[in-house]
Design an enzyme around this catalytic site. Structure first.
Site, mmCIF file in Angstrom:
data_model
loop_
_atom_site.group_PDB
_atom_site.id
_atom_site.type_symbol
_atom_site.label_atom_id
_atom_site.label_comp_id
_atom_site.label_asym_id
_atom_site.label_seq_id
_atom_site.Cartn_x
_atom_site.Cartn_y
_atom_site.Cartn_z
ATOM 1 N N TYR A 1 -24.829 -9.072 -30.469
ATOM 2 C CA TYR A 1 -23.363 -9.073 -30.567
ATOM 3 C C TYR A 1 -22.883 -9.630 -31.911
ATOM 4 O O TYR A 1 -22.089 -9.011 -32.617
ATOM 5 C CB TYR A 1 -22.785 -9.869 -29.400
ATOM 6 C CG TYR A 1 -21.288 -10.015 -29.442
ATOM 7 C CD1 TYR A 1 -20.454 -9.028 -28.926
ATOM 8 C CD2 TYR A 1 -20.699 -11.132 -30.018
ATOM 9 C CE1 TYR A 1 -19.080 -9.160 -28.973
ATOM 10 C CE2 TYR A 1 -19.325 -11.272 -30.076
ATOM 11 C CZ TYR A 1 -18.517 -10.290 -29.544
ATOM 12 O OH TYR A 1 -17.158 -10.417 -29.606
ATOM 13 N N GLU B 1 -9.453 -20.308 -34.093
ATOM 14 C CA GLU B 1 -9.935 -20.408 -32.713
ATOM 15 C C GLU B 1 -8.938 -21.272 -31.946
ATOM 16 O O GLU B 1 -8.557 -22.347 -32.403
ATOM 17 C CB GLU B 1 -11.341 -21.033 -32.708
ATOM 18 C CG GLU B 1 -11.815 -21.619 -31.381
ATOM 19 C CD GLU B 1 -11.982 -20.590 -30.261
ATOM 20 O OE1 GLU B 1 -12.723 -19.626 -30.459
ATOM 21 O OE2 GLU B 1 -11.352 -20.771 -29.187
ATOM 22 N N ALA C 1 -4.021 -17.270 -32.758
ATOM 23 C CA ALA C 1 -4.330 -16.333 -33.840
ATOM 24 C C ALA C 1 -3.140 -15.440 -34.187
ATOM 25 O O ALA C 1 -2.956 -15.063 -35.346
ATOM 26 C CB ALA C 1 -5.528 -15.485 -33.457
ATOM 27 N N ASP D 1 -13.445 -11.746 -32.507
ATOM 28 C CA ASP D 1 -14.526 -12.101 -31.581
ATOM 29 C C ASP D 1 -13.902 -12.826 -30.401
ATOM 30 O O ASP D 1 -13.920 -14.048 -30.331
ATOM 31 C CB ASP D 1 -15.537 -12.998 -32.304
ATOM 32 C CG ASP D 1 -16.593 -13.520 -31.352
ATOM 33 O OD1 ASP D 1 -16.773 -12.924 -30.275
ATOM 34 O OD2 ASP D 1 -17.230 -14.540 -31.670
#
Ligand code: SPD
Length: 369
Positions: A128, A173, A205, A223
């Site tokens: 990933y 994050e 974000a 992600d």
């Protein structure tokens, strides 16, 4: 499909429980949009999470008073579950945003679980993280400025660090606790935070991107966790619009895009929005990740109007990168052959989502015989 915004918002509303019960029950619910059914109030109270008899099962299983399985409480993959044998629970806690569980598994090393969903295991995280980072960064020459949305475990940062052309890596994050827990239990991933090019921003974000300078980034990598709860807005139109604005002309986005086996409707929605928002190329790629639902995960890659980006043939091949030894271990999954192969799609997917092929100045549908 491009202009079908009604359908797009319907899918996202159903998934996130915003559609009225009347509307939902009046029509067939797509298999990727089962939140409405799973969150029926009479069922909600009976859920048990995490580890039962030494096995972690995703999604959370819900039992009746006699211990009979009633249903699985996850809207994203109804009717199936996946279990891992637990050796030891290493951490269990609750942040402002989600439940965090870390356990040592018998066969996949340490496992990070957020709100009952596996985010990564030490054994297969390479697939990933390497793909979501190198698909975009190897598709443009000399990327310099990169933004990671989510990615609090640090694995994507670790992969970006391989690119010596990169001068700045911003990461936004929302959950500081995820970062702290991963620093303790996943040092091979959180090593990514040690790169001096990294600037950490803890926060939302969408807000971060709204304040970002227009054209600031060469690449943005999203992600995220699945689009139920905190990550929901990361698959919606306003987010993609802000992302496109923050990219330079010919800049690239790579967004986690779920499973082709389970979420064709969601993938359709994302592609539809991105075809309208990004004026360059839009492509779907995928990779095998055994501990994700159905064993695969997808990536939506898009480029903005500007120098054309040929995602299928990496212009910045990983094999030619200068090594940055301090932060590097051998690549385990990604290489240039895997890069191109990842865009080969099964026929059913091409048909169902009308996937796209680039032309020099525009995107167009491909026909499938
Ligand atoms: N269904 C789980 C998808 C998780 C994607 N994000 C993983 C984060 C790893 N850095």
């Amino acid at each position: 499909m491009g202009g079908d915004t009604g359908k797009e918002s319907e899918c996202l509303k159903i998934m996130n429980g915003k559609a009225s019960d009347e509307n939902v029950s009046a029509r067939a619910i797509p298999s990727c949009c089962m939140k409405a059914r799973a969150s029926a109030p009479e069922l909600e109270a009976k859920c048990h999470s995490t580890v039962v008899s030494g096995w972690f099962t995703e999604p959370r299983s819900c039992f009746d008073g006699d211990g009979y399985l009633l249903y699985y409480n996850n809207p994203m993959w109804p009717g199936e579950s996946h279990s891992l044998k637990v050796e030891k629970i290493l951490y269990k806690g609750k942040s402002e945003y989600q439940e965090i569980l870390v356990f040592e598994s018998l066969t996949y090393g340490n496992v990070l679980v957020l709100d009952g969903i596996v985010q990564l295991t030490e054994k297969d995280e390479c697939a990933y993280q390497e793909m979501i980072a190198h698909l975009p960064l190897c598709s443009i020459p000399s990327p310099k400025t990169v933004l990671v949305v989510g990615g609090g475990d640090g694995g994507v940062l670790r992969e970006i660090s391989r690119h010596s052309s990169v001068e700045l890596i911003d990461i936004c994050e929302i959950d500081k606790m995820v970062i702290d827990v991963c620093k303790k239990f996943f040092p091979d991933l959180s090593v990514g935070f040690e790169d001096p090019r990294v600037r950490l921003h803890v926060g939302d974000a969408t807000e971060f991107l709204q304040h970002a300078r227009e054209g600031m980034y060469d690449a943005i990598i999203v992600d995220s966790s699945d689009p139920v709860g905190p990550a929901q807005e990361l698959v919606e139109r306003p987010f993609f619009e802000t992302t496109a604005r923050a990219l330079r002309p010919g800049g690239v986005l790579c967004n986690m895009a779920e499973s082709m086996w389970l979420h064709t409707h969601l993938i359709q929605d994302m592609i539809s929005i991105c075809r309208e928002t990004f004026k360059g190329s839009v492509h779907y790629a995928w990779a095998s990740v055994p501990t994700y639902p159905s064993g695969v995960i997808g990536f939506l890659v898009c480029s903005t109007d500007g120098p054309p980006v040929d995602f299928l043939n990496p212009v910045n091949p990983i094999e030619k990168l200068e090594r940055v030894p301090k932060y590097q271990r051998e690549l385990r999954f990604y290489n240039s052959e895997i890069h191109s192969a990842a865009f080969a799609l099964p026929s059913f997917l091409k048909r169902e989502v009308s996937l796209l092929r680039d032309s020099p100045t525009s995107v167009q549908r491909i026909s499938v015989s």
